[in-house]
Scaffold this motif. Structure first.
Motif, PDB file in Angstrom:
ATOM      1  N   ARG A  63       0.653  -1.408   0.204  1.00 60.03           N
ATOM      2  CA  ARG A  63      -0.508  -0.043   0.230  1.00 60.03           C
ATOM      3  C   ARG A  63       0.749   1.405   0.216  1.00 60.03           C
ATOM      4  O   ARG A  63       2.315   1.163   0.605  1.00 60.03           O
ATOM      5  CB  ARG A  63      -1.169  -0.427   1.544  1.00 60.03           C
ATOM      6  CG  ARG A  63      -2.124  -0.955   1.184  1.00 60.03           C
ATOM      7  CD  ARG A  63      -2.985  -0.519   1.802  1.00 60.03           C
ATOM      8  NE  ARG A  63      -3.035   0.887   2.575  1.00 60.03           N
ATOM      9  CZ  ARG A  63      -4.353   1.301   1.208  1.00 60.03           C
ATOM     10  NH1 ARG A  63      -4.940   0.901   0.182  1.00 60.03           N
ATOM     11  NH2 ARG A  63      -4.949   3.084   1.327  1.00 60.03           N
ATOM     12  N   VAL A  64       0.458   1.844  -0.068  1.00 63.53           N
ATOM     13  CA  VAL A  64       1.093   3.625  -0.572  1.00 63.53           C
ATOM     14  C   VAL A  64       2.075   3.859   0.692  1.00 63.53           C
ATOM     15  O   VAL A  64       2.078   4.233   1.158  1.00 63.53           O
ATOM     16  CB  VAL A  64      -0.055   5.137  -1.300  1.00 63.53           C
ATOM     17  CG1 VAL A  64       0.090   4.381  -2.580  1.00 63.53           C
ATOM     18  CG2 VAL A  64      -0.816   5.142  -0.559  1.00 63.53           C
ATOM     19  N   GLU A  65       1.164   4.408   1.627  1.00 64.77           N
ATOM     20  CA  GLU A  65       1.408   4.012   2.991  1.00 64.77           C
ATOM     21  C   GLU A  65       2.492   3.360   3.971  1.00 64.77           C
ATOM     22  O   GLU A  65       3.382   3.741   4.940  1.00 64.77           O
ATOM     23  CB  GLU A  65       0.736   4.144   4.632  1.00 64.77           C
ATOM     24  CG  GLU A  65      -0.907   4.555   3.982  1.00 64.77           C
ATOM     25  CD  GLU A  65      -1.777   3.947   3.927  1.00 64.77           C
ATOM     26  OE1 GLU A  65      -1.731   3.072   2.825  1.00 64.77           O
ATOM     27  OE2 GLU A  65      -2.643   4.560   3.022  1.00 64.77           O
ATOM     28  N   GLN A  66       3.392   2.154   2.789  1.00 64.01           N
ATOM     29  CA  GLN A  66       4.735   1.872   2.988  1.00 64.01           C
ATOM     30  C   GLN A  66       5.541   3.073   2.345  1.00 64.01           C
ATOM     31  O   GLN A  66       7.180   2.642   2.758  1.00 64.01           O
ATOM     32  CB  GLN A  66       4.582   1.026   2.728  1.00 64.01           C
ATOM     33  CG  GLN A  66       3.939  -0.622   3.104  1.00 64.01           C
ATOM     34  CD  GLN A  66       3.849  -1.746   1.800  1.00 64.01           C
ATOM     35  OE1 GLN A  66       2.871  -2.203   1.788  1.00 64.01           O
ATOM     36  NE2 GLN A  66       4.659  -2.465   2.370  1.00 64.01           N
ATOM     37  N   LEU A  67       5.321   3.946   1.993  1.00 64.13           N
ATOM     38  CA  LEU A  67       5.979   4.707   1.218  1.00 64.13           C
ATOM     39  C   LEU A  67       5.392   6.169   2.341  1.00 64.13           C
ATOM     40  O   LEU A  67       4.851   6.998   1.474  1.00 64.13           O
ATOM     41  CB  LEU A  67       5.847   5.152  -0.209  1.00 64.13           C
ATOM     42  CG  LEU A  67       6.411   3.650  -0.702  1.00 64.13           C
ATOM     43  CD1 LEU A  67       5.813   3.798  -2.087  1.00 64.13           C
ATOM     44  CD2 LEU A  67       7.801   3.862  -0.611  1.00 64.13           C
ATOM     45  N   PRO A  68       5.689   6.538   3.303  1.00 64.87           N
ATOM     46  CA  PRO A  68       5.121   7.454   3.801  1.00 64.87           C
ATOM     47  C   PRO A  68       5.650   8.948   3.406  1.00 64.87           C
ATOM     48  O   PRO A  68       4.679  10.199   3.848  1.00 64.87           O
ATOM     49  CB  PRO A  68       5.742   7.544   5.430  1.00 64.87           C
ATOM     50  CG  PRO A  68       6.724   6.206   4.787  1.00 64.87           C
ATOM     51  CD  PRO A  68       6.403   5.804   4.080  1.00 64.87           C
ATOM     52  N   GLN A  69       6.986   9.194   2.502  1.00 62.12           N
ATOM     53  CA  GLN A  69       7.119  10.649   2.767  1.00 62.12           C
ATOM     54  C   GLN A  69       7.637  10.754   1.211  1.00 62.12           C
ATOM     55  O   GLN A  69       8.070   9.604   0.840  1.00 62.12           O
ATOM     56  CB  GLN A  69       8.412  10.911   3.777  1.00 62.12           C
ATOM     57  CG  GLN A  69       9.230  10.389   3.344  1.00 62.12           C
ATOM     58  CD  GLN A  69       9.986  10.512   5.387  1.00 62.12           C
ATOM     59  OE1 GLN A  69      10.060  10.161   6.083  1.00 62.12           O
ATOM     60  NE2 GLN A  69      11.246  12.225   4.787  1.00 62.12           N
ATOM     61  N   GLU A  70       8.368  11.811   0.437  1.00 58.31           N
ATOM     62  CA  GLU A  70       9.093  11.816  -0.362  1.00 58.31           C
ATOM     63  C   GLU A  70       9.890  10.988  -0.109  1.00 58.31           C
ATOM     64  O   GLU A  70      10.554  10.979   0.669  1.00 58.31           O
ATOM     65  CB  GLU A  70       9.080  13.518  -0.619  1.00 58.31           C
ATOM     66  CG  GLU A  70       9.276  13.722  -2.695  1.00 58.31           C
ATOM     67  CD  GLU A  70       9.213  15.246  -2.263  1.00 58.31           C
ATOM     68  OE1 GLU A  70       7.818  15.351  -3.763  1.00 58.31           O
ATOM     69  OE2 GLU A  70       9.619  15.734  -2.628  1.00 58.31           O
ATOM     70  N   PHE A 165      -3.606   0.907  -3.136  1.00 58.59           N
ATOM     71  CA  PHE A 165      -2.869  -0.445  -3.339  1.00 58.59           C
ATOM     72  C   PHE A 165      -2.029  -0.569  -4.773  1.00 58.59           C
ATOM     73  O   PHE A 165      -2.508   0.101  -5.481  1.00 58.59           O
ATOM     74  CB  PHE A 165      -3.805  -2.070  -3.571  1.00 58.59           C
ATOM     75  CG  PHE A 165      -4.727  -2.016  -2.557  1.00 58.59           C
ATOM     76  CD1 PHE A 165      -4.389  -2.429  -1.516  1.00 58.59           C
ATOM     77  CD2 PHE A 165      -5.691  -1.089  -2.067  1.00 58.59           C
ATOM     78  CE1 PHE A 165      -5.108  -2.872  -0.147  1.00 58.59           C
ATOM     79  CE2 PHE A 165      -6.758  -1.205  -1.179  1.00 58.59           C
ATOM     80  CZ  PHE A 165      -5.736  -2.245   0.169  1.00 58.59           C
ATOM     81  N   ILE A 166      -0.423  -0.929  -4.669  1.00 54.89           N
ATOM     82  CA  ILE A 166       0.106  -1.046  -5.235  1.00 54.89           C
ATOM     83  C   ILE A 166       0.067  -2.517  -6.497  1.00 54.89           C
ATOM     84  O   ILE A 166       0.050  -3.248  -5.501  1.00 54.89           O
ATOM     85  CB  ILE A 166       1.632  -0.345  -5.118  1.00 54.89           C
ATOM     86  CG1 ILE A 166       1.084   0.567  -4.012  1.00 54.89           C
ATOM     87  CG2 ILE A 166       2.596  -0.168  -6.264  1.00 54.89           C
ATOM     88  CD1 ILE A 166       2.654   1.192  -3.071  1.00 54.89           C
ATOM     89  N   PHE A 167       0.719  -2.194  -7.588  1.00 59.42           N
ATOM     90  CA  PHE A 167       0.130  -4.062  -7.931  1.00 59.42           C
ATOM     91  C   PHE A 167       0.942  -3.066  -9.030  1.00 59.42           C
ATOM     92  O   PHE A 167       1.445  -2.116  -9.857  1.00 59.42           O
ATOM     93  CB  PHE A 167      -1.019  -3.446  -9.424  1.00 59.42           C
ATOM     94  CG  PHE A 167      -2.049  -4.348  -8.059  1.00 59.42           C
ATOM     95  CD1 PHE A 167      -3.134  -2.288  -7.381  1.00 59.42           C
ATOM     96  CD2 PHE A 167      -2.816  -5.277  -8.480  1.00 59.42           C
ATOM     97  CE1 PHE A 167      -4.239  -3.293  -6.700  1.00 59.42           C
ATOM     98  CE2 PHE A 167      -3.902  -5.431  -7.733  1.00 59.42           C
ATOM     99  CZ  PHE A 167      -4.362  -3.329  -6.393  1.00 59.42           C
TER     100      PHE A 167
END
Ligand code: FES
Ligand code: FE2
Lengths: 429, 119
Positions: A63-70, A165-167
């Protein structure tokens, strides 16, 4: 090789229970005969799955939250691709994915599982990449021969995001977009509120069974009263009203599918269960509801969730082809990734999204929630390893599926199409 | 054991005998402790901690989560372990699920904060 045995539906014997027009299986247009177990035990079929399914389908990897910042990144090993994948959030929050492989001599570039960095350095000879994949630094460059840095970036992997969700897709030019791949499922399940994203409980297992066995275990509630008599049955079945935990609904959505699980509306912890009484907030509508933070109303109002709007609803299990589940309950949601390693080995990750711990009592509840879950999956994993041995013995060539096991039938039906189709478009039709 | 030699806050000395086995840092360790214990030992711990659970919770509620003095943190970890003992006592009537194998492939690789642990 076929995942589905093409046989006309058998005529029911007189006196046997005949499934009426409420049949989930008939409504999904599926046949009703026995199905082959070859896809669970054949190494040759496993290689077909690798090439034709996992290297052509869109696969959810997080999920995008696994990449919390730039400049955040994470690395994930995908055994089924025999690949290490690097996912980055670059400038303007653009999310990209690459093979984590250095253009110089093929070393893995990043060896941390996650972090924050704009530049990523391969430690073999210190080649430097920006997180958009560009090669930006080559030590002692003048001794290379006609090196054009522009053509030596990291190898990109097709990457798209749906509802956070990242696919990824292994094809360098995917035959279908993520939206086409998700089809009616993608539109039906759009706009669902995702809450409790602060933290996760993660439960993992690397075990000796085919990946579909554990996927199947979460695709039917028929086994709940027998395999999970203490951990789940009291909350998800009812001795009179729903002895076999029959689903409230079960449907195919293109190549994807869902079932809605029954929840016992009368469930309260037994008087002897002192700890369960002490730690549980009993307003979640199901024993797997970790918390009710008021978002539940928006979730249950969404037309895709609990589509029959049954009062005795506990959770929806959605199975995105081939190997990903998103499950929704009033207490929040959880996901399953079922990653094939070999025809008889699977790596499975369950992520349960939970709110940030608010108090001592809340923390105790979360501990109970995590250990109940771990006990449930212990029951399932132990069982899957037994089934694998049973199937590999060769004693049986088929398995027999009832109506509540419709999702398994649909999974094998779709899998068969993908394995046979030369073009992804044909496998989607 | 005298109060002075107890590693738990004053008033909870009777739980001292459970500290060395049940005070652990992660969710997965507590689960392993329960899964490999004898049922009699789990039951003894369960009975003792349940009898004091309300008071222990009230004691721990004086502090900010994640910032307890060591003695109180040990008591809190006993409360966390109580949940695992409850799985055995309240659900299975034996240390772990009927017919399950141990050691198990299943791991809680990330538990809730604080003292959930990460593998
Ligand atoms: S292999 Fe990466 S710098 Fe040489
Ligand atoms: Fe199960």
């Amino acid at each position: 090789m076929s995942a589905v045995i093409e046989k006309p539906a058998q005529t029911p014997n007189a006196g046997r229970h005949v499934i009426d027009e409420q049949s989930f299986t008939h409504a999904a247009g599926l046949s009703t005969g026995p199905v082959s177990v070859e896809p669970y035990r054949s190494p040759a079929f496993f290689e077909l799955e690798r090439e034709r399914v996992f290297k052509r389908a869109w696969l959810c990897i997080g999920r995008v939250e696994q990449l919390p910042q730039e400049n955040a990144y994470f690395v994930k090993d995908l055994e089924i691709w025999k690949a290490s994948v690097l996912v980055t959030r670059g400038k303007n929050n653009k999310i990209r994915a690459f093979h984590n492989v250095c253009s110089h001599r093929g070393n893995l570039v990043v060896n941390q599982t996650c972090g924050v960095a704009e530049r990523l350095v391969c430690r073999y000879h210190n080649w430097q990449y920006r997180n958009d994949g560009e090669l930006i630094g080559v030590p002692d460059q003048k001794h290379f021969f006609d090196l054009d840095k522009k053509t030596c970036g990291l190898t990109p992997i097709s990457c798209e995001v749906w509802e956070g969700f990242i696919f990824l897709n292994h094809q360098s030019k995917p035959e279908v977009s993520l939206a086409e791949f998700l089809g009616p499922f993608g539109t039906r399940y759009a706009g669902i509120p995702y809450f409790n994203l602060d933290e996760t409980i993660v439960i993992q297992a690397d075990f000796k069974a085919n990946w579909k066995l554990i996927a199947d275990a979460f695709a039917e509630p028929y086994h709940v009263p027998s395999l999970h008599p203490a951990t789940l049955a009291p909350g998800f079945a009812h001795p009179e009203q729903n002895r076999y935990a029959r689903p409230l609904s079960a449907m195919a959505h293109g190549i994807h599918r869902h079932f809605s699980a029954y929840g016992n509306p009368d469930y309260v912890p037994a008087p002897t269960s002192k700890v369960e009484q002490l730690v549980y907030v009993q307003d979640t509508g199901g024993v797997l509801g970790g918390d009710d933070s008021g978002n539940a109303a928006a979730l249950t109002a969404h037309p895709a969730i609990n589509p029959t709007k049954d009062r005795s609803w506990s959770a929806d299990v959605t199975w995105i082809f081939p190997n990903f589940n998103i499950d929704y309950s009033t207490g929040g949601f959880w996901t399953h990734e079922f990653w094939p390693v070999a025809h008889n080995r699977t790596q499975w990750t369950l992520k349960i999204y939970i709110p940030k711990t608010m108090s001592i009592r809340h923390r105790l509840q979360l501990e109970h929630y995590a250990c109940r879950w771990a006990e449930v999956v212990l029951e399932d994993v132990t069982n899957c390893e037994r089934i694998q041995r049973g199937l590999e013995s060769g004693a049986k060539d088929t398995m027999i599926l009832q109506d509540a096991e419709m999702l398994i039938r649909h999974s094998l039906h779709v899998l068969d199409k993908w394995v046979k189709a030369d073009h992804v478009a044909d496998a989607l039709s | 054991m005298t109060a002075a030699s107890s590693s738990l806050p004053p008033g909870f000395e009777e739980l001292e005998g459970f500290v060395s086995y049940w005070v652990l840092d992660s969710n997965d360790q507590r689960r392993a402790a329960r899964s490999t214990a004898e049922m009699d030992d789990i039951q003894r711990f369960y009975d003792a901690i349940v009898a004091r659970a309300e008071q222990a919770i009230v004691h721990c509620e004086q502090f900010t989560l994640g910032q307890m003095p060591p003695a109180s943190e040990r008591l809190f970890k006993l409360l966390l372990a109580m949940n695992h003992a409850a799985i055995a006592v309240e659900m299975h009537g034996e240390p772990r699920a009927f017919d399950s194998t141990w050691p198990s492939a299943v791991r809680i690789t990330q538990g809730p904060w604080p003292h959930g642990g990460r593998i």
